[in-house]
Design a protein around this motif. Structure first.
Motif, PDB file in Angstrom:
ATOM      1  N   GLN A  82       0.842  -1.196   0.000  1.00 30.09           N
ATOM      2  CA  GLN A  82       0.000   0.000   0.000  1.00 30.09           C
ATOM      3  C   GLN A  82       0.880   1.252   0.000  1.00 30.09           C
ATOM      4  N   ALA A  83       1.951   1.238   0.771  1.00 27.54           N
ATOM      5  CA  ALA A  83       2.866   2.384   0.818  1.00 27.54           C
ATOM      6  C   ALA A  83       3.537   2.618  -0.534  1.00 27.54           C
ATOM      7  N   ALA A  84       3.672   1.529  -1.310  1.00 25.94           N
ATOM      8  CA  ALA A  84       4.274   1.648  -2.632  1.00 25.94           C
ATOM      9  C   ALA A  84       3.261   2.122  -3.675  1.00 25.94           C
ATOM     10  N   GLY A  85       2.022   2.360  -3.246  1.00 23.86           N
ATOM     11  CA  GLY A  85       1.008   2.881  -4.148  1.00 23.86           C
ATOM     12  C   GLY A  85       0.181   1.822  -4.854  1.00 23.86           C
ATOM     13  N   VAL A  86       0.272   0.578  -4.408  1.00 18.26           N
ATOM     14  CA  VAL A  86      -0.496  -0.498  -5.018  1.00 18.26           C
ATOM     15  C   VAL A  86      -1.890  -0.511  -4.394  1.00 18.26           C
ATOM     16  N   GLY A  87      -2.911  -0.674  -5.217  1.00 19.53           N
ATOM     17  CA  GLY A  87      -4.291  -0.692  -4.749  1.00 19.53           C
ATOM     18  C   GLY A  87      -4.664  -2.022  -4.103  1.00 19.53           C
ATOM     19  N   PRO A  88      -5.755  -2.044  -3.317  1.00 16.85           N
ATOM     20  CA  PRO A  88      -6.179  -3.257  -2.600  1.00 16.85           C
ATOM     21  C   PRO A  88      -6.435  -4.463  -3.497  1.00 16.85           C
ATOM     22  N   GLU A 113      -5.067  -5.156  -6.427  1.00 14.13           N
ATOM     23  CA  GLU A 113      -3.779  -5.645  -6.914  1.00 14.13           C
ATOM     24  C   GLU A 113      -2.986  -6.301  -5.782  1.00 14.13           C
ATOM     25  N   ILE A 114      -3.098  -5.760  -4.569  1.00 11.74           N
ATOM     26  CA  ILE A 114      -2.427  -6.369  -3.409  1.00 11.74           C
ATOM     27  C   ILE A 114      -2.946  -7.789  -3.214  1.00 11.74           C
ATOM     28  N   ALA A 115      -4.265  -7.940  -3.274  1.00 11.91           N
ATOM     29  CA  ALA A 115      -4.877  -9.260  -3.107  1.00 11.91           C
ATOM     30  C   ALA A 115      -4.377 -10.227  -4.175  1.00 11.91           C
ATOM     31  N   ARG A 116      -4.300  -9.769  -5.421  1.00  6.43           N
ATOM     32  CA  ARG A 116      -3.844 -10.623  -6.508  1.00  6.43           C
ATOM     33  C   ARG A 116      -2.385 -11.034  -6.299  1.00  6.43           C
ATOM     34  N   ARG A 117      -1.541 -10.090  -5.949  1.00  4.97           N
ATOM     35  CA  ARG A 117      -0.109 -10.378  -5.775  1.00  4.97           C
ATOM     36  C   ARG A 117       0.165 -11.328  -4.612  1.00  4.97           C
ATOM     37  N   LEU A 118      -0.592 -11.171  -3.523  1.00  2.00           N
ATOM     38  CA  LEU A 118      -0.352 -11.998  -2.331  1.00  2.00           C
ATOM     39  C   LEU A 118      -1.157 -13.294  -2.332  1.00  2.00           C
ATOM     40  N   VAL A 127      -7.520  -8.309   2.436  1.00  2.00           N
ATOM     41  CA  VAL A 127      -6.736  -7.071   2.336  1.00  2.00           C
ATOM     42  C   VAL A 127      -7.468  -5.938   3.031  1.00  2.00           C
ATOM     43  N   TRP A 128      -8.760  -5.809   2.768  1.00  2.00           N
ATOM     44  CA  TRP A 128      -9.537  -4.727   3.397  1.00  2.00           C
ATOM     45  C   TRP A 128      -9.543  -4.858   4.917  1.00  2.00           C
ATOM     46  N   ARG A 129      -9.681  -6.067   5.415  1.00  2.00           N
ATOM     47  CA  ARG A 129      -9.683  -6.270   6.878  1.00  2.00           C
ATOM     48  C   ARG A 129      -8.340  -5.861   7.476  1.00  2.00           C
ATOM     49  N   LYS A 130      -7.263  -6.282   6.831  1.00  2.00           N
ATOM     50  CA  LYS A 130      -5.924  -5.933   7.336  1.00  2.00           C
ATOM     51  C   LYS A 130      -5.690  -4.421   7.279  1.00  2.00           C
ATOM     52  N   LEU A 131      -6.172  -3.781   6.208  1.00  2.00           N
ATOM     53  CA  LEU A 131      -6.008  -2.331   6.089  1.00  2.00           C
ATOM     54  C   LEU A 131      -6.785  -1.613   7.176  1.00  2.00           C
ATOM     55  N   ARG A 132      -7.957  -2.134   7.533  1.00  2.00           N
ATOM     56  CA  ARG A 132      -8.736  -1.512   8.613  1.00  2.00           C
ATOM     57  C   ARG A 132      -8.037  -1.643   9.957  1.00  2.00           C
ATOM     58  N   GLU A 133      -7.285  -2.738  10.157  1.00  2.00           N
ATOM     59  CA  GLU A 133      -6.581  -2.960  11.412  1.00  2.00           C
ATOM     60  C   GLU A 133      -5.358  -2.062  11.577  1.00  2.00           C
ATOM     61  N   ILE A 134      -4.832  -1.590  10.460  1.00  2.00           N
ATOM     62  CA  ILE A 134      -3.628  -0.772  10.494  1.00  2.00           C
ATOM     63  C   ILE A 134      -3.984   0.619  11.023  1.00  2.00           C
TER      64      ILE A 134
END
Length: 164
Positions: free
Chosen positions: A135-141, A143-148, A155-162
């Motif tokens: 996310q800090a590198a500018g990748v959207g949620p 794309e993050i899900a696809r890459r990981l 991804v959304w749950r983890k982002l909410r926890e941050i």
């Protein structure tokens, strides 16, 4: 013959199992807390299976303490058989010794062969650090899900926890 007791501490009932195994004459009783609800990474059980010798007996109170699936159970049984050791399950009075033990092993093999191959596979959530870095590198949620290799919801749950 050495009797080795093994307990996976999953609930309050499991803590009583240690006393039951000692009362049954187990020379050694080992207990461990699994990493997750159906974790199969049991270091204590692995060390017991590496240590157990010919004529020794692994004693558990419930069959579910050995493995989360019948394939895992077959692995434990084959490792015991390779070391000429046996298994005894207290709750159901199952033993792997003698002709009855061979028949039970064949029944477990039949059940395991019918079990879907994906039953052992457990999804591992992506680490929050990886999500945060992407996310800090500018990748959207998405794309993050696809890459990981996780769901977008993860991804959304983890982002909410941050913390922001």
């Amino acid at each position: 013959m050495l009797r080795i007791g093994y307990v996976r501490l999953r609930d309050t009932r499991s803590s009583d199992d240690t006393a039951v195994l000692k009362d049954l004459g187990c020379h050694v009783v080992r207990a461990e807390e699994p990493a997750g609800p159906m974790a199969d990474d049991s270091a204590v059980l692995t060390s017991i299976l590496d240590f157990i010798g010919a004529g020794d007996q692994l004693v558990v109170t419930r069959l579910s303490h050995l493995a989360p699936s019948s394939r895992g159970l077959l692995d434990v049984l084959s490792r015991l058989e390779a070391r000429s050791a046996s298994l005894y399950v207290v709750e159901s009075s199952i033993s792997s010794e003698g002709e009855g033990g061979r028949a039970r092993s064949a029944a477990f093999q039949a059940v395991a062969s019918d079990e879907p191959p994906w039953i052992d596979r457990r999804r591992r959530g992506a680490p929050a650090d990886d999500i945060r870095a992407l996310q800090a590198a500018g990748v959207g949620p998405v794309e993050i899900a696809r890459r990981l290799g996780v769901s977008r919801m993860t991804v959304w749950r983890k982002l909410r926890e941050i913390p922001a």
